[in-house]
Design an enzyme around this catalytic site. Structure first.
Site, mmCIF file in Angstrom:
data_model
loop_
_atom_site.group_PDB
_atom_site.id
_atom_site.type_symbol
_atom_site.label_atom_id
_atom_site.label_comp_id
_atom_site.label_asym_id
_atom_site.label_seq_id
_atom_site.Cartn_x
_atom_site.Cartn_y
_atom_site.Cartn_z
ATOM 1 N N THR A 226 0.842 -1.205 0.000
ATOM 2 C CA THR A 226 0.000 0.000 0.000
ATOM 3 C C THR A 226 0.870 1.245 0.000
ATOM 4 O O THR A 226 2.058 1.178 0.336
ATOM 5 C CB THR A 226 -0.965 -0.007 1.206
ATOM 6 O OG1 THR A 226 -1.901 1.067 1.068
ATOM 7 C CG2 THR A 226 -0.232 0.144 2.534
ATOM 8 N N TYR A 227 0.319 2.373 -0.404
ATOM 9 C CA TYR A 227 1.065 3.631 -0.380
ATOM 10 C C TYR A 227 0.106 4.794 -0.203
ATOM 11 O O TYR A 227 -1.079 4.693 -0.521
ATOM 12 C CB TYR A 227 1.929 3.790 -1.632
ATOM 13 C CG TYR A 227 1.182 4.013 -2.927
ATOM 14 C CD1 TYR A 227 0.355 3.020 -3.457
ATOM 15 C CD2 TYR A 227 1.314 5.199 -3.639
ATOM 16 C CE1 TYR A 227 -0.311 3.208 -4.654
ATOM 17 C CE2 TYR A 227 0.656 5.397 -4.846
ATOM 18 C CZ TYR A 227 -0.167 4.386 -5.343
ATOM 19 O OH TYR A 227 -0.826 4.576 -6.532
ATOM 20 N N ASP B 283 -6.733 -1.940 -3.428
ATOM 21 C CA ASP B 283 -7.838 -1.290 -4.136
ATOM 22 C C ASP B 283 -8.830 -2.238 -4.800
ATOM 23 O O ASP B 283 -9.779 -1.793 -5.436
ATOM 24 C CB ASP B 283 -7.271 -0.310 -5.177
ATOM 25 C CG ASP B 283 -6.290 -0.972 -6.129
ATOM 26 O OD1 ASP B 283 -5.759 -2.058 -5.790
ATOM 27 O OD2 ASP B 283 -6.040 -0.427 -7.209
ATOM 28 N N GLU C 101 3.157 -12.053 -12.451
ATOM 29 C CA GLU C 101 2.413 -13.193 -11.920
ATOM 30 C C GLU C 101 2.929 -14.493 -12.513
ATOM 31 O O GLU C 101 3.267 -15.420 -11.788
ATOM 32 C CB GLU C 101 0.913 -13.062 -12.227
ATOM 33 C CG GLU C 101 0.230 -11.911 -11.533
ATOM 34 C CD GLU C 101 0.228 -10.631 -12.367
ATOM 35 O OE1 GLU C 101 1.088 -10.512 -13.277
ATOM 36 O OE2 GLU C 101 -0.621 -9.762 -12.096
#
Ligand code: UDP
Length: 252
Positions: free
Chosen positions: A11-12, A102, A201
């Site tokens: 997160t940021y 998010d 991924e």
């Protein structure tokens, strides 16, 4: 006893961060224990994030990644690496899931991934602001077997596994117990730092499974959408008057 769920969230600080973290924590709060939320920030553990985490009631660890972000495309990559190192170092035994702050997650998703043995994957609905339609990314399944992939990319260089970051989860012991899992390579598993965008991924997954036969469809049949990947732009968000919003959307 129920398996530990290890939910990893990079997160940021930005507009809407408080909203995202609150929303995710509200779901995690409803998941049956044991669950550990590993939240990783760049450079410093911000007071804003620490404050939100303290109030959630979810068991958490707030980690910091001090590696320099060399490329804007590295979004979250080094932070996830820090979480993996932490999990391996402390031998946290459970199911690891990369949950970006998010995205939208159903409660059912978290209950479903608990039953994963080695590696589980499922289709994720992707919704982009700029595009009018939603697309599915992830496996096509027959019962609990993965038999193919929904492919959407236009690039010529095709990915081996068409999975979104929020569309798979795996047993953490794969990180250190090479013998048990007959890992395809004996190298330490890392999300590669210099991987091209869109290939993170698949590059990671190729290190922990050989092919689709080692994958489990979640839930069997993969017939439901359990989480949604939203691409919302938080730049240019207009703040309501009378609120002091320095870093994230929160009241002061
Ligand atoms: N993220 C981060 N630092 C950044 C950019 C992103 O910690 O500089 C986190 C972000 O909070 C989210 C995840 O990395 O949890 C994925 O970011 P984003 O949703 O922007 O990437 P996208 O899903 O659009 O590829």
């Amino acid at each position: 006893s129920r398996k530990l769920l290890i939910v990893v969230t990079p997160t940021y600080n930005r507009a809407l961060q408080a909203y995202y973290l609150h929303r995710l924590s509200e779901v995690l709060k409803l998941v049956k224990s044991p669950l550990l939320w590993v939240v990783v920030e760049m450079n410093v553990a911000s007071a804003e994030t620490a404050d939100i985490l303290r109030k959630t009631g979810v068991m958490y660890r707030h980690l910091v990644c001090s590696k320099n972000m060399t490329d804007i495309k590295d979004r979250g990559v080094h932070q996830r690496n820090v979480a993996l190192e932490h999990i391996e170092h402390h031998r946290l035994n459970g199911i690891v899931y990369f949950a970006d702050d998010d995205n939208i997650y159903s409660l059912e998703l978290f209950e479903s991934i608990r039953s994963i043995n080695r590696f589980g994957t499922w289709p994720v609905a992707m919704l982009a602001q700029s595009k009018s339609k939603a697309i599915l990314e992830g496996p096509v399944c027959n019962g609990s077997q993965v038999i193919g992939w929904h492919t959407n990319e236009k690039s010529k260089q095709l990915r081996r596994f068409h999975v979104d970051m929020s569309g798979f989860a795996f047993n953490s012991t794969i990180l250190w117990d090479l013998k048990k899992w007959h890992r395809p390579t004996s190298d330490p598993i890392r999300q590669l730092d210099n991987v091209k965008e869109g290939f993170q991924e698949t590059t990671f997954i190729e290190q922990i499974v050989e092919d689709e036969s080692q994958m489990e469809a979640v839930p069997p049949g993969c017939s439901r959408v359990l989480n949604w990947h939203l691409h919302l732009e938080s730049r240019g968000v207009v703040y309501p008057g009378g609120w002091l919003l320095q870093k994230n959307l929160d009241a002061v």
